[in-house]
Design a protein around this motif. Structure first.
Motif, PDB file in Angstrom:
ATOM      1  N   ASP A  67      32.971  -1.840  23.648  1.00  0.00           N
ATOM      2  CA  ASP A  67      32.376  -0.295  24.237  1.00  0.00           C
ATOM      3  C   ASP A  67      32.540  -0.149  25.992  1.00  0.00           C
ATOM      4  N   THR A  70      36.630  -0.778  25.766  1.00  0.00           N
ATOM      5  CA  THR A  70      36.850   0.403  25.723  1.00  0.00           C
ATOM      6  C   THR A  70      37.386   1.253  26.472  1.00  0.00           C
ATOM      7  N   ARG A  71      35.726   1.642  27.195  1.00  0.00           N
ATOM      8  CA  ARG A  71      35.161   3.004  28.121  1.00  0.00           C
ATOM      9  C   ARG A  71      35.528   2.855  29.606  1.00  0.00           C
ATOM     10  N   GLU A 152      25.665  -1.147  30.545  1.00  0.00           N
ATOM     11  CA  GLU A 152      26.539   0.532  30.511  1.00  0.00           C
ATOM     12  C   GLU A 152      25.987   1.613  31.199  1.00  0.00           C
ATOM     13  N   SER A 156      28.132   4.245  33.536  1.00  0.00           N
ATOM     14  CA  SER A 156      28.057   5.747  33.078  1.00  0.00           C
ATOM     15  C   SER A 156      27.677   6.413  33.799  1.00  0.00           C
TER      16      SER A 156
END
Length: 163
Positions: A67, A70-71, A152, A156
């Motif tokens: 993740d 990818t992010r 994360e 975000s």
């Protein structure tokens, strides 16, 4: 004239067919080992000398690493050392979480861009409040997973009002 020799066109086509077979075998070989290299790389994401991480923890951390890649374009490396935690050489895209339950030490290293985005308190919160506190009650695997989730979430979160 021998029947095995065939016409020049037939020899050319046989040669091309042979080259196609060789190219196909080489492609399949490369694809197989490329997949194997990716799998080994993902396993290197998590190194646990203590055996304290469960299979579920490892799966969670591998998924979190995917993740992050990818992010955010970040690589995650987790090292749980039996004794004497050392930080490996890292590049500008790698987040490092290191723990030594025996020594009750934790170390988090962020790449420069992520460190600026998260601020100076992020590392202190994770190392002291989340990981070091969890060594006392033996819940460091759970705290490690929570720290990755915290990373994360913080990445975000939109930052407003900051210069």
């Amino acid at each position: 004239m021998s029947s095995r020799a065939g016409s020049p066109l037939e020899r050319f086509l046989r040669g091309m067919a042979l080259l196609a077979v060789i190219a196909g075998v080489l492609w399949a070989f490369e694809a197989r080992f490329s997949h194997l290299a990716q799998r080994l790389e993902s396993q290197q994401t998590i190194s646990d000398e203590t055996g304290g991480l469960s299979d579920e923890d490892r799966r969670f951390l591998r998924q979190a690493a995917e993740d992050l890649r990818t992010r955010f374009g970040l690589e995650l490396r987790v090292r749980v050392a039996a004794e004497g935690l050392t930080v490996p050489e890292l590049d500008e895209k790698t987040v490092f979480f290191g723990l030594s339950p025996a020594d009750k030490t934790a170390r988090v290293v962020l790449p420069p861009l992520a460190a600026r985005a998260l601020g100076p308190d992020f590392v202190k919160i994770v190392e002291n409040d989340m990981l070091a506190a969890a060594f006392a009650d033996g819940q460091w695997p759970r705290a490690l997973c929570a720290a990755v989730v915290f990373l994360e979430r913080q990445l975000s979160e939109p930052r407003t009002g900051e210069n």
